[in-house]
Motif scaffolding. Structure first.
Motif, PDB file in Angstrom:
ATOM      1  N   CYS A  96       0.833  -1.209   0.000  1.00 51.60           N
ATOM      2  CA  CYS A  96       0.000   0.000   0.000  1.00 51.60           C
ATOM      3  C   CYS A  96       0.866   1.258   0.000  1.00 51.60           C
ATOM      4  O   CYS A  96       0.540   2.256  -0.665  1.00 51.60           O
ATOM      5  CB  CYS A  96      -0.951  -0.009   1.196  1.00 51.60           C
ATOM      6  SG  CYS A  96      -2.324  -1.161   1.034  1.00 51.60           S
ATOM      7  N   CYS A 124      -5.039   0.333   4.241  1.00 47.59           N
ATOM      8  CA  CYS A 124      -5.687   1.387   3.454  1.00 47.59           C
ATOM      9  C   CYS A 124      -6.269   2.467   4.359  1.00 47.59           C
ATOM     10  O   CYS A 124      -6.182   3.659   4.055  1.00 47.59           O
ATOM     11  CB  CYS A 124      -6.778   0.786   2.571  1.00 47.59           C
ATOM     12  SG  CYS A 124      -6.140  -0.162   1.178  1.00 47.59           S
ATOM     13  N   CYS A 131     -10.443   0.848  -0.593  1.00 48.11           N
ATOM     14  CA  CYS A 131     -10.146  -0.583  -0.531  1.00 48.11           C
ATOM     15  C   CYS A 131     -11.352  -1.442  -0.909  1.00 48.11           C
ATOM     16  O   CYS A 131     -12.455  -1.244  -0.385  1.00 48.11           O
ATOM     17  CB  CYS A 131      -9.690  -0.963   0.879  1.00 48.11           C
ATOM     18  SG  CYS A 131      -9.203  -2.687   1.065  1.00 48.11           S
TER      19      CYS A 131
END
Length: 422
Positions: A96, A124, A131
Motif C-alpha cells: 500500500c 488502506c 479498498c
C-alpha cells in the motif's frame, strides 16, 4: 535462489498474463526496485513497521511444551501479535505504501481466511486509500469475524460466487478488476505467488520475519535444527525462510494442508499430494492440484488460508531442489495442536499456523535437547472461533447461537413495533 532471474525461480514463476496486464506489472516492477533503493521509502516503511505493526514480534520459548514433548527446545515466533493479528500486515503495508508512491489511490485484494483482507483494509485506512476485497462466498460464511473487521476499516467486501467460491476464485476476480482498472488501481496480492514481480515483492516485505528470527536466535545462541511454517500460497513461510535459503542449515520445513485424507478433493497438498503436477495458472508456473486437462481440482482444509490449489513458484523450486522439506498435517492434527499450545503455553494458534505446530509436536521428540526448532505462528486464532468452537464445545456453541438468534429476532420485533407506533 533468493531472488528470481527474469521473473523465474529455475523453471517456475514467470509472467503468463494477458497483454492488458503486462504494462501494469512492468511498471510495478520498476517502481518496486526504485522504492527499495530509496532510503526515504525504506525509512518510512521501517517507522510504520515499528509504530503501527508493532515490530519486532517476540520469539517465545515454549518451556512447558518442550518439557512435555522432550527432545528439542521449541520456540514460537509470535507473528499473531502483529497489528491485525497475523503476518499479512507486513506485506499489506509495504504494498500500500508502494501504491501510494505510484499515485494509485484505489486498492484491491483477494483473501481466503480473511487475514490478508483485514490487513489490507487496515493498511488502506491507515494510509488513506480506497479498498475493495474479493472473498469466496464459502470463506465469507466461515470467516464472518474477519468480514466484519474489513468493513469496520471501511473496505468493500465482494463475495465471489463463481467456481469453488474460495481463494482461487477470489484471485480470479481481483485479476479481472485490475485488468479493467490498471491506471487507478493497485492489486495487493496477498501471497508469494502470481505473475512476476509479485513473488519477489511479497517475499521481500515478509522477510522481516526471518531477519528478526535470525537475529533473535543469534542473541540467544540457539543451535537451530529446523524452522517450521505452514504453507498455503506461501507468504509467511518464504518470509520466515528467506534469510536462510542460501545457507545449508537449518532445515526448512513447510507444512501443507492434509485435510481429511489423501484423496482428490480431500486436501490441499501441492508438494506432497498425489494429484500435484506442474502447470500454469493465474499468471505463473508452479505446482498445482490439476486434472489431466490442466483444470484446478477441488481442495479441502479446515483452514481457509491453506485451501488453495497452487503454491508460490519460489517454494516449488526450493521444494524440488530439496532445500525445503515438505510435509502435511491433517485437520485433526492441526486442531490438536491448537489445544496443545493453548493449554500449555497460553498461545492460541490460527488454524493455518497450527499445521506448523502439529509438525513441531511430531518433530521435537526425535531431536536432541540441545537443538532448537522455531515455529512460525503466522497468526492467532481469534478469527477461527466459528470453526473451532463447534468442534471443541458443540453443545455450548449451539446454545449460544440459538440464544443470539432469539435475541436478534426479539430486537427486530421491538424495532418494528416502535416504527409502527411512530
Amino acid at each position: 535462489m533468493t531472488h528470481s532471474e527474469n521473473g523465474f525461480f529455475n523453471e517456475f514463476g514467470g509472467k503468463y498474463v494477458a497483454e492488458v496486464l503486462r504494462r501494469p506489472l512492468d511498471e510495478l516492477e520498476v517502481a518496486f526496485k526504485e522504492a527499495m533503493a530509496d532510503s526515504s521509502f525504506v525509512s518510512e516503511l521501517e517507522t510504520i513497521q515499528r509504530d503501527y505493526i508493532g515490530r519486532e514480534t517476540p520469539l517465545l520459548y515454549a518451556k512447558t511444551a518442550t518439557e512435555i514433548l522432550g527432545g528439542a527446545q521449541i520456540y514460537i515466533k509470535l507473528e499473531g501479535l502483529a497489528n491485525t493479528g497475523a503476518h499479512k500486515i507486513n506485506n499489506a503495508i509495504g504494498q500500500c505504501l508502494l501504491a501510494k508512491r505510484m499515485g494509485k489511490k484505489r486498492i484491491i485484494a483477494e483473501t481466503g481466511a480473511g487475514q490478508h483482507g483485514v490487513a489490507t483494509a487496515a493498511a488502506c485506512a491507515k494510509l488513506g486509500l480506497d479498498c475493495t476485497v474479493y472473498m469466496g462466498e464459502v470463506d465469507v460464511r466461515r470467516q464472518q469475524p474477519n468480514v466484519a473487521a474489513m468493513e469496520m476499516y471501511g473496505a468493500k467486501v465482494h463475495p465471489v460466487t463463481s467456481g469453488s467460491r474460495t481463494l482461487k476464485d477470489a484471485v480470479n476476480e481481483a485479476m479481472r478488476d485490475w485488468a479493467a482498472n490498471p491506471d487507478t488501481t493497485h492489486y495487493v496480492l496477498g501471497s508469494a505467488l502470481g505473475p512476476a514481480p509479485f513473488p519477489d515483492i511479497v517475499r521481500e516485505f515478509q522477510s522481516v520475519i526471518g531477519k528478526e528470527v535470525k537475529r533473535q536466535a543469534q542473541e540467544r545462541n540457539l543451535d537451530v535444527e529446523a524452522l517450521i511454517a505452514c504453507v498455503g500460497g506461501g507468504s509467511n513461510s518464504i518470509g520466515f525462510f528467506a534469510p536462510f535459503i542460501d545457507e545449508q542449515k537449518p532445515r526448512l520445513i513447510g507444512v501443507e494442508a492434509g485435510g481429511i485424507g489423501p484423496g482428490v478433493g480431500e486436501n490441499a497438498s501441492r508438494m506432497t499430494g498425489n494429484a500435484s503436477r506442474d502447470g500454469i495458472l493465474q499468471g505463473y508456473k508452479s505446482r498445482f492440484l490439476l486434472d489431466e486437462d490442466g483444470q484446478a481440482l477441488p481442495t479441502r482444509s479446515i483452514s481457509a488460508g491453506l485451501d488453495y490449489c497452487g503454491i508460490g513458484p519460489q517454494l516449488a523450486s526450493l521444494g524440488k531442489s530439496g532445500r525445503i522439506e515438505f510435509t502435511s498435517a491433517l485437520d485433526d492434527e492441526a486442531l490438536n495442536a491448537v489445544k496443545f499450545f493453548a493449554k500449555n503455553e497460553g498461545v492460541l494458534f490460527a488454524m493455518e499456523s497450527a499445521h506448523a505446530g502439529a509438525e513441531a509436536i511430531k518433530l521435537a521428540p526425535t531431536l536432541p535437547k540441545d537443538k532448537a526448532i522455531i515455529v512460525n505462528m503466522s497468526g492467532r486464532g481469534d478469527k477461527d472461533i466459528f470453526i473451532t468452537c463447534p468442534v471443541f464445545r458443540p453443545a455450548e456453541w449451539k446454545e449460544f447461537l440459538i440464544s443470539e438468534l432469539e435475541r436478534l429476532n426479539d430486537s427486530k420485533d421491538i424495532h418494528e413495533a416502535e416504527l409502527m407506533r411512530k
